[in-house]
Design a protein around this motif. Structure first.
Motif, PDB file in Angstrom:
ATOM      1  N   GLU A  78      20.847  36.957  36.627  1.00  0.00           N
ATOM      2  CA  GLU A  78      21.742  38.116  36.574  1.00  0.00           C
ATOM      3  C   GLU A  78      22.201  38.500  37.988  1.00  0.00           C
ATOM      4  O   GLU A  78      23.371  38.806  38.214  1.00  0.00           O
ATOM      5  CB  GLU A  78      21.030  39.286  35.910  1.00  0.00           C
ATOM      6  CG  GLU A  78      21.889  40.493  35.698  1.00  0.00           C
ATOM      7  CD  GLU A  78      21.163  41.587  34.932  1.00  0.00           C
ATOM      8  OE1 GLU A  78      21.851  42.389  34.276  1.00  0.00           O
ATOM      9  OE2 GLU A  78      19.921  41.645  34.974  1.00  0.00           O
ATOM     10  N   ARG A  79      21.290  38.442  38.936  1.00  0.00           N
ATOM     11  CA  ARG A  79      21.629  38.756  40.334  1.00  0.00           C
ATOM     12  C   ARG A  79      22.613  37.725  40.880  1.00  0.00           C
ATOM     13  O   ARG A  79      23.544  38.073  41.623  1.00  0.00           O
ATOM     14  CB  ARG A  79      20.353  38.794  41.181  1.00  0.00           C
ATOM     15  CG  ARG A  79      20.582  39.037  42.640  1.00  0.00           C
ATOM     16  CD  ARG A  79      20.930  40.485  42.911  1.00  0.00           C
ATOM     17  NE  ARG A  79      21.032  40.675  44.350  1.00  0.00           N
ATOM     18  CZ  ARG A  79      22.001  41.316  44.936  1.00  0.00           C
ATOM     19  NH1 ARG A  79      22.940  41.891  44.230  1.00  0.00           N
ATOM     20  NH2 ARG A  79      22.039  41.436  46.231  1.00  0.00           N
ATOM     21  N   ALA A  80      22.424  36.450  40.532  1.00  0.00           N
ATOM     22  CA  ALA A  80      23.358  35.407  40.967  1.00  0.00           C
ATOM     23  C   ALA A  80      24.761  35.698  40.446  1.00  0.00           C
ATOM     24  O   ALA A  80      25.746  35.512  41.160  1.00  0.00           O
ATOM     25  CB  ALA A  80      22.873  34.033  40.497  1.00  0.00           C
ATOM     26  N   ALA A  81      24.865  36.171  39.207  1.00  0.00           N
ATOM     27  CA  ALA A  81      26.168  36.513  38.632  1.00  0.00           C
ATOM     28  C   ALA A  81      26.791  37.691  39.387  1.00  0.00           C
ATOM     29  O   ALA A  81      27.991  37.692  39.675  1.00  0.00           O
ATOM     30  CB  ALA A  81      26.033  36.830  37.150  1.00  0.00           C
ATOM     31  N   THR A  82      25.986  38.668  39.714  1.00  0.00           N
ATOM     32  CA  THR A  82      26.480  39.821  40.478  1.00  0.00           C
ATOM     33  C   THR A  82      27.002  39.372  41.840  1.00  0.00           C
ATOM     34  O   THR A  82      28.092  39.778  42.264  1.00  0.00           O
ATOM     35  CB  THR A  82      25.364  40.865  40.654  1.00  0.00           C
ATOM     36  OG1 THR A  82      24.970  41.336  39.360  1.00  0.00           O
ATOM     37  CG2 THR A  82      25.817  42.040  41.507  1.00  0.00           C
ATOM     38  N   LEU A  83      26.245  38.525  42.518  1.00  0.00           N
ATOM     39  CA  LEU A  83      26.676  38.029  43.830  1.00  0.00           C
ATOM     40  C   LEU A  83      27.933  37.178  43.710  1.00  0.00           C
ATOM     41  O   LEU A  83      28.808  37.230  44.581  1.00  0.00           O
ATOM     42  CB  LEU A  83      25.545  37.232  44.488  1.00  0.00           C
ATOM     43  CG  LEU A  83      24.331  38.051  44.915  1.00  0.00           C
ATOM     44  CD1 LEU A  83      23.207  37.135  45.378  1.00  0.00           C
ATOM     45  CD2 LEU A  83      24.697  39.051  45.990  1.00  0.00           C
ATOM     46  N   GLY A  84      28.047  36.409  42.634  1.00  0.00           N
ATOM     47  CA  GLY A  84      29.246  35.615  42.410  1.00  0.00           C
ATOM     48  C   GLY A  84      30.474  36.489  42.245  1.00  0.00           C
ATOM     49  O   GLY A  84      31.546  36.188  42.789  1.00  0.00           O
ATOM     50  N   ARG A  85      30.318  37.570  41.512  1.00  0.00           N
ATOM     51  CA  ARG A  85      31.441  38.499  41.330  1.00  0.00           C
ATOM     52  C   ARG A  85      31.825  39.164  42.650  1.00  0.00           C
ATOM     53  O   ARG A  85      32.997  39.341  42.960  1.00  0.00           O
ATOM     54  CB  ARG A  85      31.086  39.554  40.285  1.00  0.00           C
ATOM     55  CG  ARG A  85      31.049  39.005  38.880  1.00  0.00           C
ATOM     56  CD  ARG A  85      30.683  40.074  37.843  1.00  0.00           C
ATOM     57  NE  ARG A  85      30.594  39.463  36.549  1.00  0.00           N
ATOM     58  CZ  ARG A  85      29.450  39.012  36.006  1.00  0.00           C
ATOM     59  NH1 ARG A  85      28.315  39.135  36.649  1.00  0.00           N
ATOM     60  NH2 ARG A  85      29.456  38.442  34.812  1.00  0.00           N
ATOM     61  N   GLN A  86      30.830  39.536  43.431  1.00  0.00           N
ATOM     62  CA  GLN A  86      31.090  40.179  44.718  1.00  0.00           C
ATOM     63  C   GLN A  86      31.750  39.227  45.711  1.00  0.00           C
ATOM     64  O   GLN A  86      32.476  39.665  46.599  1.00  0.00           O
ATOM     65  CB  GLN A  86      29.785  40.725  45.308  1.00  0.00           C
ATOM     66  CG  GLN A  86      29.221  41.879  44.535  1.00  0.00           C
ATOM     67  CD  GLN A  86      27.830  42.293  45.009  1.00  0.00           C
ATOM     68  OE1 GLN A  86      27.189  41.610  45.801  1.00  0.00           O
ATOM     69  NE2 GLN A  86      27.351  43.418  44.491  1.00  0.00           N
ATOM     70  N   ALA A  87      31.526  37.931  45.567  1.00  0.00           N
ATOM     71  CA  ALA A  87      32.073  36.947  46.500  1.00  0.00           C
ATOM     72  C   ALA A  87      33.532  36.597  46.206  1.00  0.00           C
ATOM     73  O   ALA A  87      34.186  35.984  47.052  1.00  0.00           O
ATOM     74  CB  ALA A  87      31.218  35.673  46.470  1.00  0.00           C
ATOM     75  N   LEU A  88      34.027  36.974  45.049  1.00  0.00           N
ATOM     76  CA  LEU A  88      35.425  36.681  44.722  1.00  0.00           C
ATOM     77  C   LEU A  88      36.325  37.445  45.690  1.00  0.00           C
ATOM     78  O   LEU A  88      36.218  38.664  45.812  1.00  0.00           O
ATOM     79  CB  LEU A  88      35.732  37.086  43.276  1.00  0.00           C
ATOM     80  CG  LEU A  88      37.114  36.708  42.757  1.00  0.00           C
ATOM     81  CD1 LEU A  88      37.220  35.186  42.617  1.00  0.00           C
ATOM     82  CD2 LEU A  88      37.376  37.364  41.411  1.00  0.00           C
ATOM     83  N   PRO A  89      37.201  36.738  46.388  1.00  0.00           N
ATOM     84  CA  PRO A  89      38.063  37.421  47.365  1.00  0.00           C
ATOM     85  C   PRO A  89      38.905  38.529  46.725  1.00  0.00           C
ATOM     86  O   PRO A  89      39.352  38.403  45.582  1.00  0.00           O
ATOM     87  CB  PRO A  89      38.956  36.296  47.898  1.00  0.00           C
ATOM     88  CG  PRO A  89      38.153  35.050  47.693  1.00  0.00           C
ATOM     89  CD  PRO A  89      37.402  35.296  46.406  1.00  0.00           C
ATOM     90  N   ARG A  90      39.104  39.572  47.484  1.00  0.00           N
ATOM     91  CA  ARG A  90      39.904  40.714  47.024  1.00  0.00           C
ATOM     92  C   ARG A  90      41.306  40.245  46.643  1.00  0.00           C
ATOM     93  O   ARG A  90      41.893  39.405  47.301  1.00  0.00           O
ATOM     94  CB  ARG A  90      39.976  41.750  48.133  1.00  0.00           C
ATOM     95  CG  ARG A  90      40.752  42.974  47.766  1.00  0.00           C
ATOM     96  CD  ARG A  90      40.737  43.930  48.885  1.00  0.00           C
ATOM     97  NE  ARG A  90      39.768  44.955  48.521  1.00  0.00           N
ATOM     98  CZ  ARG A  90      39.490  46.003  49.248  1.00  0.00           C
ATOM     99  NH1 ARG A  90      40.048  46.156  50.413  1.00  0.00           N
ATOM    100  NH2 ARG A  90      38.630  46.895  48.840  1.00  0.00           N
ATOM    101  N   GLY A  91      41.827  40.772  45.569  1.00  0.00           N
ATOM    102  CA  GLY A  91      43.157  40.430  45.110  1.00  0.00           C
ATOM    103  C   GLY A  91      43.195  39.324  44.079  1.00  0.00           C
ATOM    104  O   GLY A  91      44.227  39.074  43.486  1.00  0.00           O
ATOM    105  N   LEU A  92      42.064  38.643  43.870  1.00  0.00           N
ATOM    106  CA  LEU A  92      42.021  37.596  42.854  1.00  0.00           C
ATOM    107  C   LEU A  92      41.451  38.152  41.553  1.00  0.00           C
ATOM    108  O   LEU A  92      40.540  38.976  41.571  1.00  0.00           O
ATOM    109  CB  LEU A  92      41.156  36.419  43.312  1.00  0.00           C
ATOM    110  CG  LEU A  92      41.651  35.623  44.514  1.00  0.00           C
ATOM    111  CD1 LEU A  92      40.736  34.434  44.759  1.00  0.00           C
ATOM    112  CD2 LEU A  92      43.077  35.154  44.317  1.00  0.00           C
TER     113      LEU A  92
END
Length: 88
Positions: free
Chosen positions: A6-20
């Motif tokens: 679940e934490r990996a998914a959260t970090l993946g979402r946070q890593a998506l560049p702004r505007g995408l």
């Protein structure tokens, strides 16, 4: 292990560049996690799933990583999540 996924998914979402916009959740999981979790494996899938976002992935036999400046590393019992996006 489920909270770690679940934490990996959260970090993946946070890593998506702004505007995408999120388009696909890619989930790569080590088969040893499946064997260890047994009947609870479905809970791990549910922990990374996001309603309305397509999800694809695979259970693999270990994972290989390289940062580009070191030797290859081989991991076991990992859960890797990437969020793929586009600007449209």
């Amino acid at each position: 292990m489920i909270r770690a996924a679940e934490r990996a998914a959260t970090l993946g979402r946070q890593a998506l560049p702004r505007g995408l916009r999120e388009r696909l959740l890619l989930f790569m999981d080590c088969i040893s996690r499946v064997l260890f979790l047994g009947d609870h494996f479905e809970q791990e899938i549910e922990a990374v799933f996001e309603a309305g976002l397509p999800m694809a992935g695979a259970c693999t036999i270990g994972e290989i990583a390289n940062r580009g400046d070191e030797f290859l590393e081989f991991y076991n019992k990992t859960a890797v999540v990437a969020i793929l996006g586009d600007s449209s």
